[in-house]
Write a protein that holds these residues in place. Structure first.
Motif, PDB file in Angstrom:
ATOM      1  N   ALA B 112     -14.297  -5.972  11.937  1.00 38.48           N
ATOM      2  CA  ALA B 112     -13.543  -4.860  11.418  1.00 38.48           C
ATOM      3  C   ALA B 112     -12.381  -5.624  10.935  1.00 38.48           C
ATOM      4  N   ASN B 113     -11.647  -6.586  11.426  1.00 39.73           N
ATOM      5  CA  ASN B 113     -10.337  -7.237  10.999  1.00 39.73           C
ATOM      6  C   ASN B 113     -10.480  -7.687   9.460  1.00 39.73           C
ATOM      7  N   ARG B 114     -11.818  -8.472   9.622  1.00 37.54           N
ATOM      8  CA  ARG B 114     -12.146  -9.108   8.152  1.00 37.54           C
ATOM      9  C   ARG B 114     -12.025  -8.171   6.964  1.00 37.54           C
ATOM     10  N   ILE B 115     -12.869  -6.881   7.280  1.00 40.13           N
ATOM     11  CA  ILE B 115     -13.149  -5.973   6.205  1.00 40.13           C
ATOM     12  C   ILE B 115     -11.618  -5.289   5.859  1.00 40.13           C
ATOM     13  N   ILE B 116     -10.749  -5.133   6.900  1.00 36.68           N
ATOM     14  CA  ILE B 116      -9.392  -4.464   6.618  1.00 36.68           C
ATOM     15  C   ILE B 116      -8.491  -5.380   5.757  1.00 36.68           C
ATOM     16  N   ALA B 117      -8.685  -6.648   6.228  1.00 36.43           N
ATOM     17  CA  ALA B 117      -7.702  -7.593   5.522  1.00 36.43           C
ATOM     18  C   ALA B 117      -8.214  -7.883   4.220  1.00 36.43           C
ATOM     19  N   ASP B 118      -9.436  -7.827   4.113  1.00 32.31           N
ATOM     20  CA  ASP B 118      -9.907  -7.997   2.622  1.00 32.31           C
ATOM     21  C   ASP B 118      -9.656  -6.611   1.617  1.00 32.31           C
ATOM     22  N   LEU B 119      -9.562  -5.614   2.317  1.00 31.95           N
ATOM     23  CA  LEU B 119      -9.113  -4.329   1.495  1.00 31.95           C
ATOM     24  C   LEU B 119      -7.632  -4.345   1.249  1.00 31.95           C
ATOM     25  N   VAL B 120      -7.033  -5.008   2.134  1.00 34.01           N
ATOM     26  CA  VAL B 120      -5.388  -5.051   1.820  1.00 34.01           C
ATOM     27  C   VAL B 120      -5.162  -5.906   0.949  1.00 34.01           C
ATOM     28  N   LYS B 121      -5.948  -7.097   0.907  1.00 36.63           N
ATOM     29  CA  LYS B 121      -5.660  -8.072  -0.148  1.00 36.63           C
ATOM     30  C   LYS B 121      -6.028  -7.636  -1.666  1.00 36.63           C
ATOM     31  N   GLU B 122      -7.219  -6.831  -1.363  1.00 31.20           N
ATOM     32  CA  GLU B 122      -7.507  -6.293  -3.027  1.00 31.20           C
ATOM     33  C   GLU B 122      -6.357  -5.558  -3.519  1.00 31.20           C
ATOM     34  N   GLN B 123      -5.471  -4.957  -2.731  1.00 35.64           N
ATOM     35  CA  GLN B 123      -4.523  -4.144  -3.331  1.00 35.64           C
ATOM     36  C   GLN B 123      -3.121  -4.968  -3.298  1.00 35.64           C
ATOM     37  N   GLN B 124      -3.199  -6.399  -3.131  1.00 42.17           N
ATOM     38  CA  GLN B 124      -2.161  -7.108  -3.281  1.00 42.17           C
ATOM     39  C   GLN B 124      -0.807  -6.703  -2.429  1.00 42.17           C
ATOM     40  N   ALA B 125      -1.259  -6.252  -1.329  1.00 45.49           N
ATOM     41  CA  ALA B 125      -0.083  -5.520  -0.466  1.00 45.49           C
ATOM     42  C   ALA B 125       0.312  -6.736   0.496  1.00 45.49           C
ATOM     43  N   GLU B 126       1.590  -6.957   0.937  1.00 50.05           N
ATOM     44  CA  GLU B 126       1.962  -7.942   1.934  1.00 50.05           C
ATOM     45  C   GLU B 126       2.458  -7.161   3.248  1.00 50.05           C
ATOM     46  N   GLU B 127       2.500  -5.827   3.015  1.00 50.69           N
ATOM     47  CA  GLU B 127       3.047  -5.128   4.185  1.00 50.69           C
ATOM     48  C   GLU B 127       2.167  -3.574   4.060  1.00 50.69           C
ATOM     49  N   VAL B 128       1.715  -3.322   5.466  1.00 55.69           N
ATOM     50  CA  VAL B 128       0.926  -2.071   5.455  1.00 55.69           C
ATOM     51  C   VAL B 128       1.803  -1.071   6.143  1.00 55.69           C
ATOM     52  N   LYS B 220       1.800   0.349  -0.167  1.00 53.66           N
ATOM     53  CA  LYS B 220       0.785   0.574  -0.983  1.00 53.66           C
ATOM     54  C   LYS B 220      -0.519   1.104  -0.338  1.00 53.66           C
ATOM     55  N   VAL B 221      -0.333   0.452   1.050  1.00 52.68           N
ATOM     56  CA  VAL B 221      -1.645   0.647   1.921  1.00 52.68           C
ATOM     57  C   VAL B 221      -1.381   1.402   3.314  1.00 52.68           C
ATOM     58  N   GLY B 222      -2.006   2.252   3.500  1.00 54.58           N
ATOM     59  CA  GLY B 222      -1.476   2.970   4.770  1.00 54.58           C
ATOM     60  C   GLY B 222      -2.805   2.770   5.957  1.00 54.58           C
ATOM     61  N   ILE B 223      -2.590   2.594   7.049  1.00 51.60           N
ATOM     62  CA  ILE B 223      -3.811   2.256   8.083  1.00 51.60           C
ATOM     63  C   ILE B 223      -3.525   3.320   9.224  1.00 51.60           C
ATOM     64  N   SER B 224      -4.800   4.184   9.401  1.00 50.64           N
ATOM     65  CA  SER B 224      -4.869   4.866  10.600  1.00 50.64           C
ATOM     66  C   SER B 224      -5.917   4.707  11.530  1.00 50.64           C
ATOM     67  N   GLY B 225      -5.771   5.304  12.739  1.00 49.58           N
ATOM     68  CA  GLY B 225      -7.019   5.548  13.475  1.00 49.58           C
ATOM     69  C   GLY B 225      -7.388   7.111  13.001  1.00 49.58           C
ATOM     70  N   ALA B 226      -8.368   7.480  13.872  1.00 50.65           N
ATOM     71  CA  ALA B 226      -9.060   8.876  13.588  1.00 50.65           C
ATOM     72  C   ALA B 226      -8.980   9.702  15.061  1.00 50.65           C
ATOM     73  N   ASN B 227      -8.743  11.018  15.015  1.00 49.59           N
ATOM     74  CA  ASN B 227      -9.038  11.560  16.404  1.00 49.59           C
ATOM     75  C   ASN B 227     -10.468  12.138  16.389  1.00 49.59           C
ATOM     76  N   PHE B 228     -10.759  12.752  15.119  1.00 50.52           N
ATOM     77  CA  PHE B 228     -12.286  13.251  14.960  1.00 50.52           C
ATOM     78  C   PHE B 228     -12.537  12.996  13.759  1.00 50.52           C
ATOM     79  N   ALA B 229     -13.977  12.989  13.201  1.00 45.89           N
ATOM     80  CA  ALA B 229     -14.301  12.983  11.982  1.00 45.89           C
ATOM     81  C   ALA B 229     -15.816  13.808  12.220  1.00 45.89           C
ATOM     82  N   VAL B 230     -15.612  14.774  11.099  1.00 45.54           N
ATOM     83  CA  VAL B 230     -16.884  15.806  11.020  1.00 45.54           C
ATOM     84  C   VAL B 230     -17.967  15.149  10.376  1.00 45.54           C
ATOM     85  N   ALA B 231     -19.120  15.210  11.039  1.00 46.72           N
ATOM     86  CA  ALA B 231     -20.381  14.520  10.515  1.00 46.72           C
ATOM     87  C   ALA B 231     -20.773  15.427   9.279  1.00 46.72           C
TER      88      ALA B 231
END
Ligand code: SF4
Lengths: 219, 496
Positions: B112-128, B220-231
């Motif tokens: 999970a951390n790998r995926i997120i770090a790569d996504l952030v880097k794609e946006q060239q963001a140093e702070e989220v 440039k990038v926001g990160i959140s959790g989710a309380n619910f997701a509707v299938a």
């Protein structure tokens, strides 16, 4: 297909071996006999809505349609608003004449910084829920993009009496068709932004608008 | 509100090491709790918090005539999801994609951390900017991003306090409840460069607002959790109070949401159940100030890119245990913490996990596995009083799962223990008791012997200090001595 996906789905299926293959999700019964339809009359519902919104430390005003323009002007003056953000589709005839109006247009949206510097925003809403004193915005005409009601420090929201339902269940059901079809972003607002993070003492206003005013309008 | 976050460095490091199969041991609950028990300030703060929220909760739950039906509906809906989780996940993936979002699958924290770090880097963001999410604490996301040169900024007031103090959260709902206002003022003076600052909560909140507003506008990038997701529709929900959740999910161009695979609900309509249960159980409000629901991306409104990361990280192990499975129903309301007599005295840190209190006592050992000694000590951090089960809005039978886990731990010890376990006094004692109970004559003889033998240990009608190997039993509990006369003896003597 990613291997993580295969692995997770594989582990889930292994974990659920005891679930019979023919079992359908609906076979697990969900009782739905909680309250789904309010029983209060219109007058009671509007009264309760006003009371509960007020309990969240929002300012509540009940007015007649004819008073709209004057009340809006008065509220803005009272709150020291000079530059007011206005969403696309908001009825122009209600707007005060003596203010700087920052119109948010689809082809010329206000920037985040412009909104941050504004003194307030005025919007309509999609629905009100009396049980919890909740305003629901669905980004429709007169409500605008989500950010409009987020960055300004003062939010003046207009709701028709006829837009108020009694129960939370009624509220969610109202949006069912539109979410299933177009999926607009929905924001439920129950009072101004708040925190109780410091010694549990409640502070109104952290990041969202610190002052919320609701005009409940009868025709 | 429920979903959350932290800069809890050592916890995160520990989590990563555990998920990397580096069998690093966490300390046991007993070891850690001792230190916290003697911290009276902390106990007072936690006691005040839990009692205040508990009473408010009772009031707002009391005004709901259909509360029990809603609980049952919530519990059954979650059961439905768990028993068909594979189908629901695939349905969610399809609906999110259809709404313009991207879905990623992560087997463990590292992935999970790998995926997120790569996504952030794609946006060239140093702070989220982040809105609090316990799931991201669980995977140690902040730490992992820091390792890649990305600063994850917590935006929830309490989480900001915890992060600036380089501390750990102590409560799911009010993570900084262990800090008082003057401590927070000192912290803000130092870290936010605010020399002139009073200790009024209003001023402290204002300081945080000003500091974070700039950050939100530039993110440039926001990160959140989710309380619910509707299938069914792909709609994701974040429930909160301060508005930082709205900021993080609306302002940045890119939004990354991390959610445990168990957070699914089948249909939009099911919110009518969960959005009644959650606010009243959690902040004890009829409704919390802000709830955001978004479905993929919307043109001209909010982020242009939306990524949903689906996280397993041990959840499928929980699913595989038929008794433990109900643990996944949890909607992280924290009601069980507020009624727990153990939590009230030790606070959240003693649990050595991002999930404290009763829910932590059953979730942590199942996620980490029972060979983690610290995690395996948690099912014992309970009096089995059942208060948690009574308040749980989705009817998780926490005592049942606790006892079930204790059973598993004992079985495991027996299997693995060899000679050492067989000669362990507790084990020997239990075997001896087991033998005594098989026959009436044996039992009565044992009673007589014990009655003679206990004499020198009884003080004021209780036994508090057994000698030698047996002292372990009385270190934590008193024993009632065997009475001078048993009921049967009294009955026998009665007619004479
Ligand atoms: S176990 Fe139940 S009471 Fe505890 S946090 Fe989860 S949902 Fe709430």
């Amino acid at each position: 297909m990613s291997s993580a996906k295969d692995n997770i789905l594989g582990s889930i299926r292994a974990a659920l071996r005891e679930v019979p293959a023919e079992e359908q999700p609906e076979d697990i019964e969900v009782p739905r006999d909680y309250r789904k339809q309010g029983e209060g009359g219109v007058i009671d519902i509007v009264e309760r809505f006003a009371e509960r919104v007020g309990e969240y430390k929002a300012t509540v005003n009940r007015i007649h349609e004819e008073e709209l323009k004057d009340t809006i002007a008065e509220s803005c003056r009272g709150e020291g608003v000079e530059a007011l953000a206005v969403p696309d589709g908001f009825p122009g005839e209600w707007l005060p004449d003596d203010l700087t109006l920052l119109q948010d247009k689809k082809d010329a949206p206000l920037s985040h910084r412009e909104l941050d510097r504004s003194d307030g925003v005025i919007t309509t809403c999609a629905l009100g829920i009396a049980q919890t004193g909740t305003l629901v915005l669905d980004a429709g005409a007169g409500q605008g993009r989500r950010v409009l009601t987020l960055l300004p420090d003062y939010h003046l929201c207009i709701i028709w009496e006829s837009q108020i339902v009694e129960l939370v269940s009624e509220g969610f059901r109202y949006f069912e068709a539109s979410v299933e079809q177009e999926g607009p972003p929905l924001t439920f607002i129950s009072g101004p932004s708040a925190t109780s993070d410091i010694e549990l003492s409640r502070v109104e206003g952290v990041h969202g608008p610190r002052r919320l005013e609701v005009l409940i309008v009868s025709r | 509100m429920p979903e959350h976050n932290t800069g809890a460095d050592w916890i995160n490091v520990d989590f990563i090491s555990v998920t990397m199969k580096n069998k690093k041991k966490t300390p046991t609950f007993e070891e850690t709790a001792k230190a916290y028990l003697s911290n009276t300030q902390l106990r007072r703060n936690i006691g005040h918090a839990t009692h205040t929220i508990r009473e408010k909760r009772e009031t707002v739950v009391g005004e709901m005539p259909d509360w029990e039906i809603l609980r049952e509906a919530g519990s059954q809906l979650k059961k439905r999801v768990m028993r068909h989780l594979d189908d629901y996940l695939l349905q969610l993936e399809a609906s999110v994609q259809e709404a313009g979002g991207k879905v990623h699958w992560a087997g463990d924290a590292e992935e999970a951390n790998r995926i997120i770090a790569d996504l952030v880097k794609e946006q060239q963001a140093e702070e989220v900017v982040k809105v609090k999410s316990i799931t991201t604490d669980e995977i140690g996301l902040n730490q992992a991003l820091a390792g890649e040169g990305i600063r994850a900024l917590e935006t929830d007031l309490a989480e900001l306090i915890v992060q600036l103090a380089e501390d750990e959260p102590s409560h799911i709902l009010v993570p900084a409840i262990h800090k008082n206002r003057s401590e927070i003022r000192e912290l803000f003076r130092k870290k936010l460069n605010q020399q002139e600052l009073s200790d009024r909560p209003e001023d402290l909140a204002e300081a945080a607002r000003l500091y974070l507003r700039k950050k939100f506008l530039n993110a440039k990038v926001g990160i959140s959790g989710a309380n619910f997701a509707v299938a069914d529709t792909g709609t994701v929900a974040v429930v909160e109070s301060e508005g930082n959740g709205r900021m993080c999910t609306t302002l940045p161009e890119t939004l990354i949401t991390v959610m445990g695979i168990e957070k699914i609900i089948p249909r939009w309509r099911d919110f009518e159940v969960f959005m009644q249960l959650l606010p009243r159980s959690s902040t004890a409000e009829r409704m919390n100030p802000y709830n955001s629901f978004w479905t993929g991306v919307t043109e001209g409104d909010g982020p242009r890119e939306f990524h949903l990361v689906l996280l397993d990280n041990g959840r499928t192990n929980v699913l595989a245990d038929e008794v433990g499975r109900q643990t996944l129903n949890c909607i992280r309301c924290s009601a069980c913490l507020n009624v727990c007599p153990v939590y009230e005295r030790t606070g959240g840190h003693a649990y050595n996990s991002v999930y404290p209190g009763p829910i932590g006592a059953i979730l942590t050992p199942q996620l980490r596995g029972l060979d983690d000694e610290g995690a395996a000590s948690l099912p014992y951090a309970s009096t089995l009083c059942g208060a948690c089960y009574e308040v749980c809005p989705v009817k998780i039978n926490i005592p049942e799962v606790l006892v079930h886990l204790r059973g598993k731990i004992v079985d495991r010890k027996k299997r693995e223990g060899g000679l050492k376990t067989k000669t362990d006094p507790e084990h020997v004692g239990m075997r001896w008791m087991g033998r005594a109970f098989t026959k009436r004559s044996r039992y009565e003889r044992a009673q007589k012997i014990a009655r003679l033998g206990q004499k020198i240990f009884v003080r004021d009608g209780t036994i508090s200090n057994l000698p030698g190997e047996l002292s372990g039993w009385t270190a934590m509990r008193d024993l009632k001595p065997i009475p001078k006369q048993t009921f049967r003896e009294w009955w026998g003597d009665r007619d004479e």
